[in-house]
Design an enzyme around this catalytic site. Structure first.
Site, PDB file in Angstrom:
ATOM      1  CD  GLU A 130      -2.982  -1.078   2.246  1.00 32.33           C
ATOM      2  OE1 GLU A 130      -2.928  -0.151   3.069  1.00 32.33           O
ATOM      3  OE2 GLU A 130      -3.876  -1.938   2.236  1.00 32.33           O
ATOM      4  CD  GLU A 245       7.822 -20.368   3.199  1.00 26.66           C
ATOM      5  OE1 GLU A 245       7.872 -21.478   2.608  1.00 26.66           O
ATOM      6  OE2 GLU A 245       7.552 -20.263   4.407  1.00 26.66           O
ATOM      7  N   GLY A 344      33.522  -0.585 -19.994  1.00 27.82           N
ATOM      8  CA  GLY A 344      34.004   0.784 -20.098  1.00 27.82           C
ATOM      9  C   GLY A 344      32.914   1.718 -20.593  1.00 27.82           C
ATOM     10  CD  GLU A 368       7.411 -11.279  -4.177  1.00 26.03           C
ATOM     11  OE1 GLU A 368       6.689 -12.262  -4.311  1.00 26.03           O
ATOM     12  OE2 GLU A 368       7.239 -10.247  -4.834  1.00 26.03           O
TER      13      GLU A 368
END
Length: 390
Positions: A130, A245, A344, A368
């Site tokens: 949220e 998980e 580079g 997550e």
């Protein structure tokens, strides 16, 4: 660079990983730069992923046809992310919702959603974060009030991947705002779009292009009571923690894919590019980068597969998934930066893919559950598993 047989998969699962690898090399890599730079939704690639059965990898029989083990799923995710991390993101939340349905859904919910989720006809996502809550899920303010045969939902969510193109949303919300402790009042509702459910905007992002991340708002949105996941209210927090998980393992695998792509590009470039009369890998500073990149990536993969095997065994795996996500994401970020160093000035050019890896890698650090949260999870579970004996 990765041999699927080294992952200790059986012949069928090895073939699945190799099929996805071929898809990435043949279909994804030739077009990824154009899609990423244009922030274009990969419609054709997503359709091809559906045809390959990728959206059904977490859906077992009788609803699906190609359910695979967690280690195989991890390897498939790495291959997709090696081609374009956004493609792995397109199936991440979908897999978590599928796992939630298989573990906790009613027979009617499984029959209604899982067959079409397996084919990709229905794509799913989860809505947790949220605007004011971040990683503190117990501080959420989105509520679902019981009203007859419906729940009435009010609140908002943010950073919801695939929100516009998903037909099913696993919505984490408060069904009992007064519950103490707070997690006992949290439930998951399986919601589909309708009046009162608005996708307000797509969030602009540094990387993770092509796939949308959106803000959602709910204003007196009604959904049937039968869409509650599980047998009773108040189980959503524990359900989602189990779902996260596999979600965190998936994010760790995305990091492996990005890190691997950066290493492979760097290894090729270091052999082709010459300075002071020899390939740059022969300069000790560059050779040391390559050695450290390969070593840390290999270590990260072993940790991720350890977490996947633990999850596959049915044991609680939040400690292992947290460690895998933490280590793999930090590793990918360092490898991406080192790839820029090796290339580079070209590493800073949008004509080379390493700049994309560098833009994509930070997502896995904050997604997550931030890595700061992962460390909290790891420490808490270490103490829980190894209490001091008095």
């Amino acid at each position: 660079m990765l041999d699927a047989k080294e992952l200790e998969l059986d012949a069928e699962e090895t073939a699945i990983v190799e099929l996805v690898r071929d898809f990435v090399d043949r279909e994804v890599r030739p077009v990824v730069q154009e899609l990423d730079h244009g922030n274009v939704y990969p419609e054709k690639l997503i359709d091809q992923m559906k045809e390959l059965g990728i959206f059904g990898l977490a859906v077992p029989e009788p609803w699906g046809e190609v359910s695979v083990s967690a280690p195989c799923y991890a390897a498939v995710t790495e291959e997709l992310a090696r081609g374009w991390m956004s493609l792995a993101g397109a199936m991440g939340g979908h897999t978590v919702v599928a796992k939630l349905l298989v573990a906790y859904g009613s027979a009617e919910q499984k029959d209604r959603y899982l067959p079409r989720m397996a084919t990709g006809e229905i794509r799913a996502t989860m809505a947790l974060t949220e605007p004011g809550g971040g990683s503190d899920l117990q501080a959420m303010r989105t509520t679902a009030r019981r009203d007859g045969d419906d729940y009435v939902v009010n609140g908002s969510k943010t950073w919801i991947t695939n929100a516009r193109r998903s037909q099913l949303v696993a919505l984490l919300c408060r069904t009992d705002p007064e519950a103490q402790p707070a997690h006992r009042g949290i439930s998951i509702l399986l919601v589909e779009k309708g009046p009162g459910f608005e996708i307000s905007r797509d969030l602009p992002k540094l990387g993770y292009k092509g796939v949308e991340s959106c803000e959602l708002s709910f204003e007196d949105f009604r959904t049937p009571v039968g869409n509650l996941l599980g047998e009773r209210e108040g189980q959503g927090f524990a359900q989602m923690m189990r779902g996260l998980e596999i979600g965190r393992i998936q994010v760790a695998c995305r990091a492996l894919g990005v890190g691997r792509a950066a290493l492979e590009d760097s290894l090729a470039y270091a052999q082709e590019r010459e300075s002071f009369g020899k390939p740059i890998w022969q300069h000790q500073s560059v050779g040391n980068y390559l050695a450290d990149m390969a070593t840390s990536l290999t270590a990260a993969r072993q940790l991720v597969m350890y977490a996947a095997r633990r999850y596959e065994s049915g044991q609680r795996a939040d400690l292992e998934a947290g460690m895998a996500k933490l280590f793999a994401s930090e590793t990918a970020m360092k490898i991406a930066l080192d790839a820029v160093r090796i290339h580079g000035g070209y590493g800073y050019s949008t004509e080379f893919d390493v700049e994309r890896y560098f833009r994509d890698a930070p997502l896995m650090i904050v997604g997550e559950g931030t890595n700061e949260i992962q460390r909290n999870v790891i420490a808490r579970q270490l103490v829980k598993r190894h209490p001091v004996r008095s």
